[in-house]
Design a protein around this motif. Structure first.
Motif, PDB file in Angstrom:
ATOM      1  N   UNK A 197     -15.770 -19.008  -6.641  1.00 63.22           N
ATOM      2  CA  UNK A 197     -14.806 -20.072  -6.762  1.00 63.22           C
ATOM      3  C   UNK A 197     -13.700 -20.175  -5.928  1.00 63.22           C
ATOM      4  N   UNK A 198     -12.831 -19.058  -5.927  1.00 67.20           N
ATOM      5  CA  UNK A 198     -11.412 -19.293  -5.314  1.00 67.20           C
ATOM      6  C   UNK A 198     -11.604 -19.250  -3.901  1.00 67.20           C
ATOM      7  N   UNK A 238      -9.175 -17.872 -17.379  1.00 65.86           N
ATOM      8  CA  UNK A 238      -8.270 -17.333 -16.097  1.00 65.86           C
ATOM      9  C   UNK A 238      -7.037 -18.183 -16.225  1.00 65.86           C
ATOM     10  N   UNK A 239      -6.274 -17.764 -15.411  1.00 62.38           N
ATOM     11  CA  UNK A 239      -5.004 -18.853 -15.092  1.00 62.38           C
ATOM     12  C   UNK A 239      -5.175 -18.742 -13.813  1.00 62.38           C
ATOM     13  N   UNK A 243      -0.677 -20.283  -4.325  1.00 60.91           N
ATOM     14  CA  UNK A 243      -0.229 -19.365  -3.246  1.00 60.91           C
ATOM     15  C   UNK A 243       1.139 -20.170  -2.924  1.00 60.91           C
ATOM     16  N   UNK A 244       1.803 -19.208  -2.076  1.00 57.53           N
ATOM     17  CA  UNK A 244       3.112 -20.020  -1.812  1.00 57.53           C
ATOM     18  C   UNK A 244       2.898 -21.039  -0.802  1.00 57.53           C
ATOM     19  N   UNK A 245       2.108 -21.199  -0.063  1.00 56.33           N
ATOM     20  CA  UNK A 245       1.582 -22.221   0.968  1.00 56.33           C
ATOM     21  C   UNK A 245       0.979 -23.419   0.168  1.00 56.33           C
ATOM     22  N   UNK A 250      -5.341 -18.070  -6.355  1.00 61.85           N
ATOM     23  CA  UNK A 250      -5.991 -16.730  -6.857  1.00 61.85           C
ATOM     24  C   UNK A 250      -6.253 -17.124  -8.404  1.00 61.85           C
ATOM     25  N   UNK A 251      -7.315 -16.344  -9.015  1.00 62.97           N
ATOM     26  CA  UNK A 251      -7.454 -16.507 -10.414  1.00 62.97           C
ATOM     27  C   UNK A 251      -6.990 -15.124 -11.219  1.00 62.97           C
ATOM     28  N   UNK A 252      -6.165 -15.298 -12.343  1.00 64.52           N
ATOM     29  CA  UNK A 252      -5.680 -14.227 -13.060  1.00 64.52           C
ATOM     30  C   UNK A 252      -6.445 -14.172 -14.289  1.00 64.52           C
ATOM     31  N   UNK A 253      -7.341 -13.103 -14.702  1.00 65.55           N
ATOM     32  CA  UNK A 253      -8.037 -13.156 -16.017  1.00 65.55           C
ATOM     33  C   UNK A 253      -6.790 -13.178 -17.071  1.00 65.55           C
TER      34      UNK A 253
END
Ligand code: ADP
Length: 254
Positions: A197-198, A238-239, A243-245, A250-253
């Motif tokens: 998905x990401x 997930x959270x 990204x900075x742009x 990205x997915x953080x569990x």
């Protein structure tokens, strides 16, 4: 162009697809998401005219797939399989020639026009130098590109891919997706499934999420992908971090 209207399909008494509608237009890359067994492959088989006995309609370029013969179907829609399947020892050029419907054995070999189409397809993808290599002895990433070339040699403008990056390393996943994005930009209609998905933020114009045989959510990844969707689709908390742009996520569990 693909139009699916109210498609329902059952294996025996087991309903797998329940009233699915989707549109994919020239210039678009549409990505189908859903957990294993959600019905993505079944949906693609219905669209390709390989499964019958469904209710609803599948139109390719406005024409019902069920009313086309095999040749008409092949000129309109091409299926690009995963690369990591056992393969017979054909040369790369022979693999691509198969997409042209050319006969590789017997009295009549492929015609010059078919060779040209195959060579052009390889050159377009920047892999013309692989033509005489043995297909089984090139890398997985190269094999996937060859299978894309085969679909291009077929001449169809609608391309369907089932999890095209499975088994490929990160670099090749990105190269394949970039190539499909490029083909969409050239006017091809691309429909594919994905387990990433990401990654859809980077290449998909729209995502279609399937759950319990239905379209659960549909729209641009930016608009419809959120923590709730990932929970509903994959049962995962997930959270989603930006990204900075402001584009990549990205997915953080948690
Ligand atoms: P996905 O591609 O999303 O993993 P599939 O379309 O392969 O899902 O499968 C959807 C459901 O249909 C699954 O539960 C699977 O077990 C079932 N299924 C797939 N193919 C067949 C078949 N030939 N006969 C019976 N059931 C099948």
């Amino acid at each position: 162009m693909i139009s699916v209207r109210e498609l329902s399909f059952s294996y025996g008494s087991r309903r797998v697809l329940n009233g699915i509608s989707l549109e994919a237009k020239p210039g678009e890359l549409v990505c189908v998401l859903g957990q294993n067994g959600a019905g993505k492959t079944t949906l693609f088989k219905c669209i390709l005219g390989l499964l019958r006995g469904y209710t609803g309609e599948v139109l390719i370029d406005g024409e019902n797939i069920m009313e086309m013969d095999a040749g008409q179907r092949a000129r309109r829609v091409a299926y690009i399989p995963q690369a990591n399947r056992p393969a017979f020892a054909y040369s790369v050029i022979d693999m691509v020639l198969m997409g042209t419907g050319a006969r590789l054995t017997g009295m009549s070999g492929p015609a010059e026009a078919e060779y040209k189409a195959a060579e052009q397809a390889l050159n377009k993808l920047g892999i013309g130098d692989l033509a005489e290599r043995d297909y089984t002895r090139i890398s997985g990433g190269e094999q996937q590109m060859v299978l894309i070339a085969r679909a291009l040699a077929q001449g169809a403008k609608t391309l369907i891919m089932d999890e095209p990056t499975t088994g490929l390393d990160y670099g090749n996943q990105m190269r394949v997706q970039k190539q499909m994005r490029q083909l969409a930009a050239e006017g091809y209609t691309v429909l594919q499934s994905s387990h990433h998905p990401e990654q859809t933020y980077m290449f998909a114009d729209r995502i279609l999420c399937i759950k319990d045989g239905k379209v659960f959510r549909e729209g641009t990844p930016q608009n419809v992908m959120d923590e709730m969707l990932i929970r509903e689709l994959y049962g995962l908390e997930v959270r989603i971090c930006e990204g900075t742009d402001g584009k990549a996520r990205f997915f953080e569990p948690v």
